[in-house]
Design an enzyme around this catalytic site. Structure first.
Site, PDB file in Angstrom:
ATOM      1  N   HIS A 111       0.812  -1.163   0.098  1.00  0.00           N
ATOM      2  CA  HIS A 111      -0.043  -0.044  -0.239  1.00  0.00           C
ATOM      3  C   HIS A 111       0.810   1.343   0.029  1.00  0.00           C
ATOM      4  O   HIS A 111       0.743   2.206  -0.723  1.00  0.00           O
ATOM      5  CB  HIS A 111      -1.037   0.118   1.271  1.00  0.00           C
ATOM      6  CG  HIS A 111      -1.810  -1.040   1.217  1.00  0.00           C
ATOM      7  ND1 HIS A 111      -2.610  -1.487   2.404  1.00  0.00           N
ATOM      8  CD2 HIS A 111      -2.046  -2.075   0.552  1.00  0.00           C
ATOM      9  CE1 HIS A 111      -3.265  -2.466   2.236  1.00  0.00           C
ATOM     10  NE2 HIS A 111      -2.912  -3.173   0.955  1.00  0.00           N
ATOM     11  N   ASP A 126      -2.804  -2.699  -5.089  1.00  0.00           N
ATOM     12  CA  ASP A 126      -1.551  -3.586  -4.809  1.00  0.00           C
ATOM     13  C   ASP A 126      -0.675  -3.963  -5.948  1.00  0.00           C
ATOM     14  O   ASP A 126       0.612  -3.901  -5.474  1.00  0.00           O
ATOM     15  CB  ASP A 126      -2.425  -4.997  -4.378  1.00  0.00           C
ATOM     16  CG  ASP A 126      -2.841  -4.988  -2.874  1.00  0.00           C
ATOM     17  OD1 ASP A 126      -2.642  -4.126  -2.125  1.00  0.00           O
ATOM     18  OD2 ASP A 126      -3.598  -6.209  -2.525  1.00  0.00           O
ATOM     19  N   HIS A 136      -0.137 -11.082  -4.843  1.00  0.00           N
ATOM     20  CA  HIS A 136       1.217 -10.621  -4.841  1.00  0.00           C
ATOM     21  C   HIS A 136       2.400 -11.783  -5.160  1.00  0.00           C
ATOM     22  O   HIS A 136       3.267 -11.429  -5.658  1.00  0.00           O
ATOM     23  CB  HIS A 136       1.589 -10.606  -3.251  1.00  0.00           C
ATOM     24  CG  HIS A 136       0.721  -9.467  -2.609  1.00  0.00           C
ATOM     25  ND1 HIS A 136       0.768  -8.153  -2.948  1.00  0.00           N
ATOM     26  CD2 HIS A 136      -0.120  -9.623  -1.686  1.00  0.00           C
ATOM     27  CE1 HIS A 136      -0.143  -7.541  -2.337  1.00  0.00           C
ATOM     28  NE2 HIS A 136      -0.717  -8.183  -1.434  1.00  0.00           N
TER      29      HIS A 136
END
Length: 275
Positions: free
Chosen positions: A76, A235, A257
């Site tokens: 973030h 993200d 991720h």
């Protein structure tokens, strides 16, 4: 040109996964230094550079580290830095995770804007793709196509029966990150909370900093109908901060991720011509 901030600032809050109180203080840095995190709570105050080569984990967040220390949940914070094109910054932190704030990028965006962005007398290298680059893992896909702008088209597939599929597209050169992306919050599912907390994750999570989804759908009032897709874009922008700066159109389906980090590594190898 490269950029840093005009003046230092500090912020204190809790970490999403650790639940610990943490303070970050950001300082300007000279050109060609990069984004550097310093763990001032540890002996020797080890430093970690924000670079894809320093990713140590992608379990529920992006973690960068070294043999001496780790910094969890950097995505973030790095998302805002990426959009504001900040190249040089020292981030002193007294725990292993930045504050979660409200679960979005809005607080960090406002803090950086209040501190001010300073142009520096050094050129910034921004790479242009000459061919498509893609990574795939199961039913997750990420492709980057050559483009004059930095764009993301994200498809969120709602495996939960109360959440519909979502699509969101963002062009950094044409659209307002502050209004369209920064406020989108992280989210989690009620049935996973106990399991995550037993694993030492989401210990700082609450309805104040995350959207919680139960069998009937989101418990919190959403800020956008497609808030989950927007947060995935947030993200992704943060994870791409760990790669060399580039222009391109990212097309993402279900990515998180782990796949983001694989793309960042592949981009660095392609754009810099080395591992």
């Amino acid at each position: 040109m490269q950029h840093t901030i005009k003046q230092k600032f500090s912020y204190t809050g809790i970490g999403l996964h650790t639940g610990q109180n943490v303070t970050i203080t950001c300082y300007p840095l000279p050109p060609k230094q990069g984004i550097i995190f310093k763990r001032i709570d540890l002996d020797g105050e080890p430093e970690i550079k924000a670079d894809v080569d320093n990713i140590t984990s992608t379990n529920r967040c992006t973690t960068i580290g070294s043999q001496e220390a780790d910094i969890n949940t950097v995505e973030h914070f790095l998302s805002v830095i990426n959009i504001l094109e900040i190249d040089n910054l020292l981030v002193e932190i007294d725990a292993n995770e930045p504050p979660v704030t409200d679960g979005s990028g809005k607080v960090f965006y406002d803090l950086f804007m209040e501190a001010g962005i300073a142009e520096q007398y050094a050129a910034k290298e921004i790479y242009q793709l000459d061919e498509a680059i893609y990574v795939k893992e199961g039913d997750q896909y990420l492709t980057v196509l050559p483009d004059e702008d930095f764009k993301i088209s994200y498809t969120f597939v709602g495996d939960h029966e109360s959440i519909p599929d979502q699509f969101f597209e963002y062009n950094a050169a044409q659209e307002n990150y502050q209004e369209l992306v920064a406020p989108a919050r992280t989210f989690g599912f009620a049935h996973e909370v106990e399991k995550l907390q037993k694993a030492g994750l989401a210990l700082g999570g609450s309805l104040d900093n995350a959207v919680l989804v139960d069998d009937d759908g989101p418990i919190n009032k959403l800020r956008f109908e497609d808030e989950f897709a927007r947060h995935k874009v947030l993200d992704l922008i943060g994870d791409m901060m760990l790669a060399p700066s580039f222009k391109g159109h990212i097309i993402a389906v279900r990515s998180g991720h782990t796949l983001n980090s694989k793309l960042a590594k592949k981009l660095k190898k392609k754009l810099l011509g080395r591992n």
